[in-house]
Design an enzyme around this catalytic site. Sequence first.
Site, PDB file in Angstrom:
ATOM      1  N   LYS A   1      -2.587   2.381  -4.045  1.00 16.75           N
ATOM      2  CA  LYS A   1      -1.954   3.483  -4.783  1.00 16.75           C
ATOM      3  C   LYS A   1      -2.737   4.746  -4.416  1.00 16.75           C
ATOM      4  CE  LYS A   1      -0.477   4.463  -9.476  1.00 16.75           C
ATOM      5  NZ  LYS A   1      -0.508   4.018 -10.868  1.00 16.75           N
TER       6      LYS A   1
ATOM      7  N   TYR B   1      10.472  -9.869  10.124  1.00 18.53           N
ATOM      8  CA  TYR B   1       9.682  -8.925   9.319  1.00 18.53           C
ATOM      9  C   TYR B   1      10.497  -7.718   8.881  1.00 18.53           C
ATOM     10  CZ  TYR B   1       8.866  -7.233  14.100  1.00 18.53           C
ATOM     11  OH  TYR B   1       9.010  -6.834  15.393  1.00 18.53           O
TER      12      TYR B   1
ATOM     13  N   GLU C   1       3.842   8.159 -16.014  1.00 17.49           N
ATOM     14  CA  GLU C   1       3.588   7.832 -14.615  1.00 17.49           C
ATOM     15  C   GLU C   1       4.731   7.006 -14.007  1.00 17.49           C
ATOM     16  OE1 GLU C   1      -0.289   6.552 -11.970  1.00 17.49           O
ATOM     17  OE2 GLU C   1      -0.239   6.015 -14.084  1.00 17.49           O
TER      18      GLU C   1
ATOM     19  N   VAL D   1      -1.014  -2.640 -10.694  1.00 20.12           N
ATOM     20  CA  VAL D   1      -0.894  -2.977  -9.275  1.00 20.12           C
ATOM     21  C   VAL D   1      -1.007  -4.493  -9.085  1.00 20.12           C
ATOM     22  CG1 VAL D   1      -1.589  -0.754  -8.322  1.00 20.12           C
ATOM     23  CG2 VAL D   1      -3.335  -2.446  -8.845  1.00 20.12           C
ATOM     24  N   GLU D   2      -1.754  -5.173  -9.958  1.00 13.25           N
ATOM     25  CA  GLU D   2      -1.882  -6.620  -9.875  1.00 13.25           C
ATOM     26  C   GLU D   2      -0.524  -7.309 -10.046  1.00 13.25           C
ATOM     27  OE1 GLU D   2      -5.818  -5.124 -11.661  1.00 13.25           O
ATOM     28  OE2 GLU D   2      -3.706  -4.573 -11.762  1.00 13.25           O
TER      29      GLU D   2
END
Length: 119
Positions: free
Chosen positions: A98, A53, A21, A72-73
């Site tokens: 995701k 930004y 992945e 993802v954390e």
Amino acid sequence: MDIIFLQEVKVETRLGVPEWERMRPQTIVLDIELAMPHSRSCQTDAIEDTIDYGCIVARIRETLAEESFKLVEALAEHVCQLILTEFGTPWVKVKVGKPGILPGLKQLGVIIERGKKAV
């Protein structure tokens, strides 16, 4: 508190638990909220009195193109710490999505908030 928000920022990165992945970059979606350290820009209308930004998005894209994450954390924590340390905000909230990773699931992800610790 004044908050800048960036919604549905699409970024390419390598993310996933299985090695296959992380072989190719995939698109993730970020929603970001960050506190302005002060509200001077509301009176001055000057970019130097706020957080740019555009620079935040460019920096996130740059660092995530170089990095690889299993979770993802961990990616969310990386983005939070980058914004806290490089852009001078006292507080940030990051949502990492995701999309389309599992059948029948629009997207999965996490939302985390971090603030600078008082010295």
